[in-house]
Design an enzyme around this catalytic site. Structure first.
Site, PDB file in Angstrom:
ATOM      1  N   ASN A   9       0.881  -1.176   0.000  1.00 33.18           N
ATOM      2  CA  ASN A   9       0.000   0.000   0.000  1.00 33.18           C
ATOM      3  C   ASN A   9       0.912   1.218   0.000  1.00 33.18           C
ATOM      4  OD1 ASN A   9      -1.835   2.027   0.405  1.00 33.18           O
ATOM      5  ND2 ASN A   9      -2.182   1.546   2.588  1.00 33.18           N
ATOM      6  N   LYS A  11       0.137   4.264  -0.299  1.00 35.40           N
ATOM      7  CA  LYS A  11      -0.485   5.496   0.235  1.00 35.40           C
ATOM      8  C   LYS A  11      -0.226   6.644  -0.750  1.00 35.40           C
ATOM      9  CE  LYS A  11       0.414   3.602   4.751  1.00 35.40           C
ATOM     10  NZ  LYS A  11       0.065   3.719   6.150  1.00 35.40           N
ATOM     11  N   HIS A  94      -9.506   1.306   4.529  1.00 33.52           N
ATOM     12  CA  HIS A  94      -8.242   1.466   5.261  1.00 33.52           C
ATOM     13  C   HIS A  94      -8.478   2.408   6.439  1.00 33.52           C
ATOM     14  CE1 HIS A  94      -4.140   2.633   6.209  1.00 33.52           C
ATOM     15  NE2 HIS A  94      -3.751   1.535   5.586  1.00 33.52           N
ATOM     16  N   GLU A  96      -6.880   4.812   7.548  1.00 35.10           N
ATOM     17  CA  GLU A  96      -6.667   6.240   7.245  1.00 35.10           C
ATOM     18  C   GLU A  96      -7.887   6.820   6.527  1.00 35.10           C
ATOM     19  OE1 GLU A  96      -2.859   5.763   5.316  1.00 35.10           O
ATOM     20  OE2 GLU A  96      -2.023   5.126   7.234  1.00 35.10           O
ATOM     21  N   GLU A 166      -5.689  -5.062  10.324  1.00 34.65           N
ATOM     22  CA  GLU A 166      -4.649  -4.066  10.587  1.00 34.65           C
ATOM     23  C   GLU A 166      -4.981  -3.309  11.869  1.00 34.65           C
ATOM     24  OE1 GLU A 166      -2.524  -2.877   6.722  1.00 34.65           O
ATOM     25  OE2 GLU A 166      -4.230  -1.563   6.941  1.00 34.65           O
ATOM     26  N   GLY A 172       2.131   2.066  10.605  1.00 36.61           N
ATOM     27  CA  GLY A 172       3.104   3.150  10.493  1.00 36.61           C
ATOM     28  C   GLY A 172       3.791   3.508  11.801  1.00 36.61           C
ATOM     29  N   SER A 212       3.145  -2.334  10.335  1.00 33.51           N
ATOM     30  CA  SER A 212       4.585  -2.376  10.591  1.00 33.51           C
ATOM     31  C   SER A 212       5.220  -3.718  10.226  1.00 33.51           C
ATOM     32  CB  SER A 212       4.880  -1.997  12.046  1.00 33.51           C
ATOM     33  OG  SER A 212       4.467  -0.654  12.287  1.00 33.51           O
ATOM     34  N   GLY A 233       2.661  -1.151   4.223  1.00 34.42           N
ATOM     35  CA  GLY A 233       2.806   0.243   3.824  1.00 34.42           C
ATOM     36  C   GLY A 233       4.269   0.594   3.603  1.00 34.42           C
ATOM     37  N   GLY A 234       4.901   1.159   4.625  1.00 40.76           N
ATOM     38  CA  GLY A 234       6.262   1.696   4.517  1.00 40.76           C
ATOM     39  C   GLY A 234       7.264   0.766   3.863  1.00 40.76           C
TER      40      GLY A 234
HETATM   41  C1  PEP Z   1      -0.809   0.109   5.767  1.00 38.29           C
HETATM   42  O1  PEP Z   1      -0.718   1.236   5.297  1.00 38.29           O
HETATM   43  O2  PEP Z   1      -1.784  -0.591   5.471  1.00 38.29           O
HETATM   44  C2  PEP Z   1       0.243  -0.349   6.664  1.00 38.29           C
HETATM   45  C3  PEP Z   1       0.115  -1.516   7.234  1.00 38.29           C
HETATM   46  O3  PEP Z   1       1.312   0.486   6.838  1.00 38.29           O
HETATM   47  P1  PEP Z   1       2.729   0.102   7.548  1.00 38.29           P
HETATM   48  O4  PEP Z   1       3.153  -1.214   6.948  1.00 38.29           O
HETATM   49  O5  PEP Z   1       3.627   1.214   7.176  1.00 38.29           O
HETATM   50  O6  PEP Z   1       2.463  -0.026   8.998  1.00 38.29           O
END
Ligand code: PEP
Length: 249
Positions: A9, A11, A94, A96, A166, A172, A212, A233-234
């Site tokens: 993802n 973002k 999500h 966010e 999640e 994040g 994470s 994500g990251g």
């Molecule tokens: C996400 O954006 O769905 C996510 C899990 O981000 P991260 O892996 O950065 O925690």
């Protein structure tokens, strides 16, 4: 046997040129066939990525969409438009989107139905906040999100949904859930699906963990019996890291 899904993802990261440079640099993700690999990019990078990913085995997804096909919804993107681009997946609900853009279980459900109406695979995100976890409400909150998101779907559709558990506090933050805690909630989600539908549907629906996830910790999650991959994500933003996530799966 459920095939694990590793979905990135991105973002609000990467221009079209940056997305293409990422894609060109990928190695293992293009060669692996025992993992379903998906990149969920910003809308503007989707045309370039769909074109680049043709015949690569890597799926391309959006990160949101409206549930209507068209209309007076300034700034929105419809499922018809995603389909027109050749997109195959869409992240829905999500955290966010839920916290910054007032997404609700009801709008998520409308979007899930719209995704199936247009042959898009929904990646439906659910998860509790830290406050809810500390109040012992994790299963209640997540159970309700799952039930509402899937309301009105046929068994065949539920089998094709990808659910991403999640925990909001893990996204994040660098503080991933423990694999055991994630397994407990994901095992609960699978039991819920068995109660709502049947064991066959529950055996087939794929449930990812997200929050994470990094190349170094993904293995512990995938070792769990009910965890079928990760939404990342990251750590999905760099090709080397994305390749490592896929090879570790
Ligand atoms: C996400 O954006 O769905 C996510 C899990 O981000 P991260 O892996 O950065 O925690």
């Amino acid at each position: 046997m459920r095939k694990p899904v590793i979905a990135g993802n991105w973002k609000m990261h990467k221009t079209s040129a940056e997305a293409l440079a990422f894609f060109r640099a990928l190695k293992a993700a293009k060669e692996t066939t025992d993992v379903e690999t998906v990149i969920c990019a910003p809308f503007t990078a989707l045309p370039a990525l769909v074109e680049a990913a043709k015949d690569s085995g890597i799926g391309i997804g959006a990160q949101n969409m409206h549930w209507e096909e068209k209309g007076a919804f300034t700034g929105e993107i419809s499922p018809v438009m995603l389909k027109d681009l050749g997109v195959q997946y869409v992240i829905l609900g999500h955290s966010e989107r839920r916290s910054y853009f007032a997404e609700t279980d009801e709008t998520v459900n409308k979007k899930v139905h719209a995704a199936f109406a247009h042959d898009l695979i929904p990646i439906v995100c659910v998860g509790e906040t830290l406050e809810e976890r500390e109040a012992g409400q994790t299963k209640q909150v997540v159970g309700q999100q799952v039930e509402k998101a899937l309301a009105g779907l046929s068994s065949e559709q539920v089998k094709r949904v990808i659910i991403a558990y999640e925990p909001v506090w893990a996204i994040g933050s660098g503080k991933a859930s423990t694999a055991d805690d994630a397994q407990e909630v994901i095992g609960f989600i699978r039991k819920m699906v068995a109660n709502q539908y049947d064991q066959q549907v529950a055996n087939e629906v794929r449930v990812q963990y997200g929050g994470s996830v990094k190349p170094d910790n993904i293995g512990a999650f995938l070792d769990q019996p009910d965890i079928d991959g990760a939404l990342v994500g990251g750590a999905s933003l760099e090709p080397e890291s994305f390749d490592r996530l896929v090879t570790a799966s």
